[in-house]
Design an enzyme around this catalytic site. Structure first.
Site, short mmCIF file in Angstrom:
data_model
loop_
_atom_site.label_atom_id
_atom_site.label_comp_id
_atom_site.label_asym_id
_atom_site.label_seq_id
_atom_site.Cartn_x
_atom_site.Cartn_y
_atom_site.Cartn_z
N LYS A 122 0.96 -1.36 0.05
CA LYS A 122 -0.03 -0.19 0.04
C LYS A 122 0.81 1.31 0.12
CE LYS A 122 -3.39 2.58 3.11
NZ LYS A 122 -4.23 2.52 4.05
N LYS A 144 -10.07 12.85 8.00
CA LYS A 144 -9.51 12.41 9.08
C LYS A 144 -9.54 13.64 10.17
CE LYS A 144 -6.45 8.66 7.86
NZ LYS A 144 -7.11 7.74 8.59
N ASP A 195 1.56 6.08 5.48
CA ASP A 195 0.37 5.51 5.00
C ASP A 195 1.24 4.73 3.74
OD1 ASP A 195 -1.63 3.98 5.52
OD2 ASP A 195 -3.11 5.47 4.05
N ARG A 202 -7.81 -0.57 0.75
CA ARG A 202 -8.09 -1.88 0.61
C ARG A 202 -8.87 -1.82 -0.93
NH1 ARG A 202 -12.60 -1.97 5.17
NH2 ARG A 202 -10.92 -0.81 6.08
N1 BES Z 1 -4.28 4.37 6.98
C1 BES Z 1 -5.57 4.23 7.55
C2 BES Z 1 -5.04 3.32 8.62
C3 BES Z 1 -4.46 3.69 9.85
C4 BES Z 1 -4.78 4.39 10.98
C5 BES Z 1 -3.07 3.38 9.93
C6 BES Z 1 -3.88 4.70 12.02
C7 BES Z 1 -2.21 3.76 10.85
C8 BES Z 1 -2.71 4.43 12.16
C9 BES Z 1 -6.71 3.81 6.99
O1 BES Z 1 -6.50 4.10 5.37
C10 BES Z 1 -7.76 4.24 7.41
O2 BES Z 1 -8.02 5.05 7.57
N2 BES Z 1 -8.74 3.11 7.91
C11 BES Z 1 -9.82 3.31 8.67
C12 BES Z 1 -10.93 2.34 7.95
C13 BES Z 1 -12.31 2.79 8.47
C14 BES Z 1 -12.92 3.91 7.82
C15 BES Z 1 -13.13 1.49 8.11
C16 BES Z 1 -9.67 3.17 9.78
O3 BES Z 1 -9.10 2.38 10.38
O4 BES Z 1 -10.17 3.97 10.86
ZN ZN Z 2 -4.67 4.64 4.65
ZN ZN Z 3 -7.55 6.00 5.25
#
Ligand code: BES
Ligand code: ZN
Ligand code: ZN
Length: 462
Positions: free
Chosen positions: A255, A267, A278, A341
């Site tokens: 990724k 966010k 990321d 994803r």
């Molecule tokens: N890159 C983030 C995941 C992440 C969060 C990595 C904190 C490291 C630390 C990912 O793209 C993301 O934002 N995922 C969301 C998914 C949700 C919206 C279903 C998450 O984990 O909150």
């Molecule tokens: Zn992400």
């Molecule tokens: Zn994200």
């Protein structure tokens, strides 16, 4: 930093720093060192200033060297991962005292090769820091360690081989960290493509970069949907190590979100800066490809990097959007922050279709839920194949980068069924790491062994 391995004991080494490890009550082991230090070691044991307890240390400054004794605690089974940490602590301590040459005495006679390996890893990894954007202090001389010598009781040649291999792999880890630390304003998808060009040239790798137009033509719409809001063009980077003696084909997919703002599902501002990491999965793929070439692995390795930003703008994807992924499956985007994803779904389907690998391993900072579940102590492992999962578990234990497997039961698949498309990109707010893995599973052929490593919690600390 150069490594040498010699037979014998370290007390006769000519080095600025000498490191010895002691198990609890190991005082007799240091008779020769005690003589050299005029009895200081036995005195310390006698006065119980140092007894070999875990994390105890004794520092002796002599006219010939700085000597560091490190306590390992009770003598039990040799724990290579703990040993790596002890070596790293000793290395950093002596480096900060400006030792240019350091000699280590093997801690455990039955495990010289293991000791050599983790000691080399500790020194190379411990030597790394990201300094390039800091103005050097004129009065502060940069401290560097030039030579490490390791003293072992037997098999110096075997230990040297392990040391060299560990040093090479650890240098690749530092290369991965150096790329990952680059901020979002520097490390764009185009920057990663340029880095891939450099790596391909220096390490005899094949390279193909799929540009936006080609991605559109091929229909990698899930990947493209992530980049829709960004002014930086996306890049699908494919690196290949294909030696003539290859016995197998393995794909690693990373990724590469060079900055994840969340997109329209923006966010919160706290810690958003961390989202430059990321792209950690992508950087790991860079490191793996370099290591494959340097170690001349007899395996055909394909490294795929899905590089894009995830940004909000008038052209960005919106919650509710419906798209058709490269595999033909349709997706309802419910949350634009669940973008990893989407990018991976197409990258995985692409590599499977065009290269038919016998295994696919993807690496991704995919879910915050994984950070909650495992913290920074293990990566999440999700797989459709027990043998591959077992091999990754073994590799994780060996390297000290542990993984913990989570299930992919059918019931979890129910949570990502959409009312409008084949799949939706979020679940019900529970079991977030698993539903993300379940989503990816939909884009891998049933008979292709596949494993997903969620490195969201571990990427920050490594
Ligand atoms: N890159 C983030 C995941 C992440 C969060 C990595 C904190 C490291 C630390 C990912 O793209 C993301 O934002 N995922 C969301 C998914 C949700 C919206 C279903 C998450 O984990 O909150
Ligand atoms: Zn992400
Ligand atoms: Zn994200």
């Amino acid at each position: 930093m150069k490594f040498s391995v010699s037979l014998g004991n370290a007390e006769n080494a000519v080095a600025d720093g000498l490191v010895f490890f002691a198990f609890e009550g190991d005082s007799q082991k240091f008779a020769a060192l005690d003589r050299k230090t005029g009895g200081l070691v036995s005195q310390a044991f006698k006065k119980k200033e140092f007894t070999g307890k875990k994390d105890e240390s004794l520092f002796i400054r002599t006219s010939f060297s700085k000597i560091l004794l490190v306590g390992l605690g009770k003598k039990a089974v040799f724990d290579a991962n703990k040993m790596r940490n002890h070596c790293a602590g000793a290395f950093s301590g002596l480096k900060s005292m400006d030792c240019k040459t350091i000699a280590f005495e093997c801690a455990h006679h039955e495990s010289s090769v293991e000791f050599g390996r983790v000691c080399a890893e500790a020194c190379v990894l411990g030597d790394y820091s990201f300094e390039k954007y800091k103005t050097p202090d004129k009065d502060d001389k940069k401290k560097t360690v030039d030579n490490i010598s390791i003293f072992v009781p037997s098999d110096a040649a075997g230990v040297k081989k392990a040391v060299d291999e560990a040093g090479a792999v650890s240098a690749c880890t530092n290369y991965c960290r150096e790329l990952d630390n680059e901020p979002g304003n520097k490390a764009t998808p185009s920057f990663l493509a340029d880095q891939a060009k450099i790596l391909a040239k220096t390490h005899k790798l094949k390279l193909r970069v799929l540009e936006k137009k080609e991605l559109q033509k091929l229909g990698l719409n899930a990947f493209l949907s992530v980049s829709a809001g960004s002014s930086q063009p996306p890049k699908l980077i494919v690196l290949e190590w294909s030696p003539s003696n290859a016995c197998d084909t393995v794909a690693v997919v990373g990724k590469g979100i060079t900055f994840d703002s969340g997109g329209i599902s923006l966010k919160p501002p706290n810690d958003m800066d961390k989202m430059k990491f990321d792209k950690s999965g992508a950087c790991a793929v860079f490191g793996i490809m370099r290591a494959a070439s340097e170690l001349r692995l007899p395996v055909h390795v394909i490294g795929v990097i899905a590089a894009t930003e995830n940004m909000p703008s008038g052209s960005a994807s919106k919650p509710g959007d419906l798209i058709k992924a490269y595999s033909g499956k349709t997706i309802e985007i419910l949350n634009t922050d669940a973008e990893g994803r989407l990018a991976l779904a197409d990258a995985i389907a692409y590599v499977e279709k065009h290269y038919r690998p016998s295994a696919i391993i993807d690496l991704a900072t995919l879910t915050g839920a994984c950070v909650i579940a495992l913290g920074d102590c293990a990566s999440g492992l999700l797989s459709n194949n027990d043998e591959l999962a077992e091999r990754l578990k073994h590799a994780g234990d060996y390297s000290g980068e542990r993984v913990w497997r989570l299930p992919l039961w059918d019931e979890y698949g129910e949570k990502i069924k959409s009312d409008f498309a084949d799949l939706k990109n979020t679940g019900d707010g529970t079991s977030g790491t698993i539903t993300a893995g379940m989503f990816l599973k939909n884009f891998v052929g049933e008979h292709t062994p596949w494993a997903h490593l969620d490195i969201a919690g571990t990427a920050w600390v490594t």
